[in-house]
Design an enzyme around this catalytic site. Sequence first.
Site, PDB file in Angstrom:
ATOM      1  N   ASP A 199      28.381  24.030  43.135  1.00  0.00           N
ATOM      2  CA  ASP A 199      29.466  24.893  43.600  1.00  0.00           C
ATOM      3  C   ASP A 199      28.898  25.984  44.502  1.00  0.00           C
ATOM      4  OD1 ASP A 199      31.951  25.892  43.908  1.00  0.00           O
ATOM      5  OD2 ASP A 199      32.139  26.719  41.880  1.00  0.00           O
ATOM      6  N   LYS A 210      36.585  16.446  39.400  1.00  0.00           N
ATOM      7  CA  LYS A 210      36.584  17.901  39.202  1.00  0.00           C
ATOM      8  C   LYS A 210      36.688  18.253  37.711  1.00  0.00           C
ATOM      9  CE  LYS A 210      36.904  20.578  42.343  1.00  0.00           C
ATOM     10  NZ  LYS A 210      37.583  20.893  43.561  1.00  0.00           N
ATOM     11  N   CYS A 253      53.988  56.434  33.617  1.00  0.00           N
ATOM     12  CA  CYS A 253      52.610  56.269  34.072  1.00  0.00           C
ATOM     13  C   CYS A 253      51.631  56.783  33.013  1.00  0.00           C
ATOM     14  CB  CYS A 253      52.399  57.020  35.390  1.00  0.00           C
ATOM     15  SG  CYS A 253      50.695  56.961  35.952  1.00  0.00           S
ATOM     16  N   CYS A 283      53.858  53.622  40.049  1.00  0.00           N
ATOM     17  CA  CYS A 283      53.999  55.044  39.777  1.00  0.00           C
ATOM     18  C   CYS A 283      54.278  55.748  41.101  1.00  0.00           C
ATOM     19  CB  CYS A 283      52.716  55.578  39.137  1.00  0.00           C
ATOM     20  SG  CYS A 283      52.648  57.381  39.155  1.00  0.00           S
TER      21      CYS A 283
END
Length: 683
Positions: A115, A308, A402, A420
């Site tokens: 990979d 795979k 928040c 927020c």
Amino acid sequence: MTPLERITELREQLHKHNYNYYVKHSPEISDFEFDKLLKELQDLEQQHPEYFDPTSPTQRVGSDLDTNFTQEVHEYPMLSLANSYSMEDLREFDTKIRRIIGDKDFSYTCELKYDGVSISLKYVDGKLTRALTRGDGIQGDNITNNAKTIGTIPLQLHGNYPQELEIRGEVVMPRAGFNALNEERIEQGDQAFANPRNAASGSLKLQSSKEVARRPLQANMYYIPSETQAGSHFENLSLARSWGFNVPELSERCKTIDDVYAFIEKWDTKRKDLPFDTDGIVIKVDSIALQNELGMTAKTPRWAIAFKFKAEQARTKLLSVDFQVGRQGTITPVANLEPVLLAGTVIKRASLYNADQMQVLGIRINDYVYIEKGGEIIPKVVSIDTEARDENSQPLHFITHCPECGAELIRMEDEANYYCPNSKNCPPQIKGKIEHFVGREAMDIALAGATIEQLFNAGLLKNAADFYSLTYNDVIRLDRFAEKSAKNLIESIQKSKTIPFHKVLYAIGIRHIGKTSAKTLAKKFHSMEAIQNATLEELQETEDIGETIALSIQQFFSDNDNILFIKKLQENGVQLATKENTEASSSTLAGKTFVISGTFQKHSRDEMKDLIESNGGKNVSSVSKSTSYLLAGEGIGPSKLEKAQTFGIQIISENEFYEMIGNSEAQEKTADTSIQNQQLSLF
Ligand code: IVH
């Protein structure tokens, strides 16, 4: 012994020691002795430049002088592989093969699918002459100088190698080196790489080969498209090993598809013990004659297939959920987990994406969850083991306020995220904006996230403009700062005043403005003031600027705090306008389209592109009938050249280009005998 004899001897010895160290992992001399020999060779080569050899072991150290890569056509197209995911898929592959080749006896070679990033190497008379990336499979980037710094890539072959050889493999970054690199990056305030594959591909594309030499890369070779004396792929791999390549000895020949499956099952577990990442198995018909008989479909060979592996998962217990506040106020739920091992690293936290995903999962505290690594740094929670759920557990609700500043959260219609709205006073939003401001692609101020936190907590940084009031005395008083680091920070802040306007525009963090839109806006409006005064229509008339960005710009400038922020930047000499000399607009090249290729003497490719645009011309990436000019630099891509000739497009040199735009200063600095001129005279 003559100097040449000694140089030759040293080169041979050092090639051998490199091979022993990187490929065989059994060095015969100490690092100290190696360095001594290398130093002797470096000195001799310096005294005798006439004996320069691009494949000398001294060339592995890299240089700072590398520029953009040129594109070159692959001698053999770089194909990809068809994928399979199940035993059924494999049987289908096997049946198709047997249908074509009848009842001939044959075997498969099974090997690991590394990979990383594929690379194609060319050797002539045993010397490395070219390294290309895959690119689009037809042409790739010439990264020879970077490849030379990788210890497992031989610069000089040994044994009985063919006169010409093309060999392919995968450049990977072993996990240990990857983890160390990321730690170093985080320490220095750089962004960590998400995974070893990204780190390998980012490293290979670095502009400075000296920097590449510092990256822990390794090349595993897996395929020879050119002719050899061998009749099978398996033998080709052994030959490659004998010539000095790194070919992991993990391949096996299999007679039946059941044997293939047994190999897959074995490696699905064992791969975790390998030092590098693999994402599957590649199955290849072993005989080269049969490979030729089977041929290929449009994109992939019929004689090979990739299997795979399923992404690795781990099961663990959810302890609690944190709600993180991002730079733009977005709230991301993050799961705190009982530590668990996943693909070589201990995981304690995983993303729960957003409110929608939390609801879909129906997640509860103490649930057993499955986590998986995606492309991102932080793994994600993919499912829940509901059978193992504690009956008394209670559903988890998304927060309403928040967690950092207490403001009530907002959720836009059609958006999956809460955010927020208290952007000016919510600490993580302020720190996030400052972090963005100092980033490499923005003001490029060298400091780590932890230092921002420290400066913020000490009350020295309320917003990014406060950097310009910081003094050496302010900084030296802080923990972890020494004379040198304090001096470096102040110098880096001073240097940021020369950062060009388009980067400043990106750095100030107007919502929705990325690097590209900042560049486009800077090119059109030339100053912050002009952007601030532009009407919505004028903003929207800019290429690629739509209503969302235009509105966001106007909203930014309608806020008095932002006006004060910009004013402070201006008072401190930050570039709030484009520089006349480099970005002055002219319409000399209006209506003309350019394709540029190769490297240039006076300017980098990006600078050449800017020159084209600032003179009213347009850059396009590929040659077509409507291209006006092909601007040819050194090492121009042959396919571009061929296309331009086919379409009868005018090919111009660097000098001719400067003449066109009337830039005589640049012209003088370009030697007439430059390689591109010699090349052009051939046509
Ligand atoms: S053979 C014509 N063997 O996988 C055959 N590829 O999905 C060419 N890869 O682009 C490929 N390990 O980058 C082959 N042992 C291996 C491989 C391998 C990794 C990569 C390669 C290729 C991609 C195809």
